[in-house]
Scaffold this active site. Structure first.
Site, mmCIF file in Angstrom:
data_model
loop_
_atom_site.group_PDB
_atom_site.id
_atom_site.type_symbol
_atom_site.label_atom_id
_atom_site.label_comp_id
_atom_site.label_asym_id
_atom_site.label_seq_id
_atom_site.Cartn_x
_atom_site.Cartn_y
_atom_site.Cartn_z
ATOM 1 N N LYS A 178 -3.592 10.699 -14.407
ATOM 2 C CA LYS A 178 -4.275 11.942 -14.423
ATOM 3 C C LYS A 178 -4.100 12.463 -15.922
ATOM 4 C CE LYS A 178 -2.495 12.404 -9.821
ATOM 5 N NZ LYS A 178 -1.825 11.110 -9.708
ATOM 6 N N GLU A 229 -12.008 4.797 6.063
ATOM 7 C CA GLU A 229 -11.244 5.885 6.783
ATOM 8 C C GLU A 229 -11.901 7.048 7.500
ATOM 9 O OE1 GLU A 229 -8.922 6.529 2.939
ATOM 10 O OE2 GLU A 229 -7.300 7.128 4.538
ATOM 11 N N HIS A 236 -9.769 1.537 -0.426
ATOM 12 C CA HIS A 236 -9.738 2.279 0.743
ATOM 13 C C HIS A 236 -11.041 2.078 1.654
ATOM 14 C CE1 HIS A 236 -5.895 3.561 -0.730
ATOM 15 N NE2 HIS A 236 -5.815 4.423 0.263
ATOM 16 N N ASP A 291 1.926 6.458 2.586
ATOM 17 C CA ASP A 291 2.587 7.619 1.775
ATOM 18 C C ASP A 291 3.932 8.183 2.449
ATOM 19 O OD1 ASP A 291 0.202 8.672 0.121
ATOM 20 O OD2 ASP A 291 -0.753 8.611 2.037
ATOM 21 N N HIS A 299 0.819 -1.002 0.122
ATOM 22 C CA HIS A 299 -0.078 -0.282 -0.083
ATOM 23 C C HIS A 299 1.053 1.349 0.053
ATOM 24 C CE1 HIS A 299 -3.863 1.965 1.442
ATOM 25 N NE2 HIS A 299 -3.244 2.862 0.990
ATOM 26 N N THR A 317 -0.956 4.260 -8.412
ATOM 27 C CA THR A 317 -1.042 5.937 -8.711
ATOM 28 C C THR A 317 -2.212 6.065 -9.433
ATOM 29 O OG1 THR A 317 0.318 7.699 -9.431
ATOM 30 C CG2 THR A 317 0.313 5.658 -10.713
#
Ligand code: 6MZ
Length: 362
Positions: free
Chosen positions: A100, A227, A224, A303, A13, A97
């Site tokens: 984009k 959260e 995810h 991250d 992750h 990722t």
């Protein structure tokens, strides 16, 4: 972090742009500041801030995305991130990722992904195996086994597989575009789809058609999940039966029961959960309960750039917070090989690596 240095590790992750080196982010932000694209002092403060709420983290991601909208920069970040993980002996890395689009600089989802692939191929400190074994027969990138000895010198090797993320801000059509791109790029190491982005944004049902299609086509799915408190969404995500979920922080009793009976592996990101205040402290982190219940788990960074962490640091935290010894952490990692998104050949090779490392453990 010496203690964990020699241990082989898996990272399942890790968000590419969230794993950017601090030094690279500062350098890129300073460059854009000089060009007048941003006001550098606004960035500097945010980049150097240590603890951020979940909302501030997503503000930082918006800033990161401003400095990373360039194919060359994406290539550079990818190369550096892989080299950083390899340097702490991560032997299998699933990097995720969000492809984009930025029409003003001629970037689309495909060209973004191509820039990532270029970064993978630019890695120089270690051999990279990124193509599925059935796709790279005869390929010049078919690299030798890990720690293969060539001309008397030992080269390290890292397996890298890609997950394409759907951002919760996207539309159903954009999510479908990402899934189609993943399918097209399977021979280049794309193995699955992740759903991520600001958890308070969007409805997960928006992505359901794309996720269902991805699954029908044989892509792996990780979501995810939990959260933020959202029981309806959590139940619906668990009913979907993804191959893994990330975080699982804001679960109530009924959700824990459903998760445990489903046996869906959980990607646990300790530092991230604490820094974003999703979990108040490690003493009350759900890792302990899931670990004691022998639920499948893997420790990950989320991250590593944004949260200034590393896989070794996460192992260290788990060891000290939950009283785990070196062997228990090693077993946790070895067990995670079962739920990586790669073929059986890779799993076999990883098991061999772990089994030879086990002999040197004590
Ligand atoms: C949800 C997260 C995340 O895709 O640009 N991302 N999504 N929860 C998290 N926990 C803190 N951390 C990162 O990498 C950055 C993107 O990954 C997602 C966000 O969408 C973020 O913009 P890429 O490489």
């Amino acid at each position: 972090m010496e203690k964990w240095g020699s241990m082989p590790k898996v990272e399942l992750h890790a968000h590419l742009n969230g794993s950017i080196r601090d030094s690279t982010l500062l350098e890129l932000a300073r460059g854009l500041g000089e060009k007048g694209v941003i006001v550098f002092s606004d960035f500097e403060h945010v980049i150097l801030k240590d603890d951020r709420s979940l909302t501030e983290v997503f503000r930082l991601f918006d800033l990161i995305h401003i400095v990373t909208t360039d194919h060359k920069i994406i290539t550079r970040i990818t190369k550096e991130v892989i080299e950083d993980f390899a340097s702490e002996n991560v032997v299998y890395l699933e990097l995720r990722t969000t492809p984009k689009k930025n029409n003003s600089i001629g970037m689309n989802k495909r060209s973004y992904l191509e820039a990532v692939l270029e970064g993978i191929q630019a890695v120089s400190t270690v051999d990279v195996d990124f193509r599925p074994h059935n796709a790279d027969v005869g390929s010049p990138r078919n690299s030798p086994p890990i720690n293969d000895t060539c001309n008397g010198s030992t080269r390290k090797k890292i397996y890298v597989r890609l997950l394409l993320s759907i951002d919760r801000r996207e539309t159903t059509a954009a999510a479908m575009e990402t899934v189609n791109l993943a399918l097209e790029m399977r021979d280049f190491g794309v193995v699955g789809i992740d759903l991520s982005g600001n958890p308070i944004v969007g409805e997960w049902t928006t992505y359901l058609p794309a996720l269902k299609f991805a699954r029908e086509q044989g892509l792996y799915i990780t979501l995810h999940c939990g959260e933020v408190p959202n029981p309806k969404e959590i139940h619906s995500m668990l009913d979907f039966l993804p191959q893994r979920i990330g975080h699982a922080c804001c679960f109530e009793e009924a959700e824990w029961e459903k998760l445990k009976s489903s046996n869906i592996p959980v990607e646990i990101c300790l530092t991230s959960n604490i820094r974003t205040n999703t979990i108040p402290s490690l003493d009350v982190h759900h890792f302990a309960d899931l670990y004691n219940a022998k639920h499948p788990l893997v420790l990950c960074t989320d991250d590593s750039g944004v949260f200034s962490t590393s896989v070794s640091n996460e192992y260290n935290l788990a060891a000290s917070a939950f009283g785990l010894g070196r062997r228990q952490i090693f077993e946790l990692t070895t067990n995670a090989v079962e739920f990586i998104f790669a073929d059986d050949g890779v799993k076999r090779e990883l098991k061999e690596i772990f089994s030879s490392a086990e002999q040197k453990l004590d």
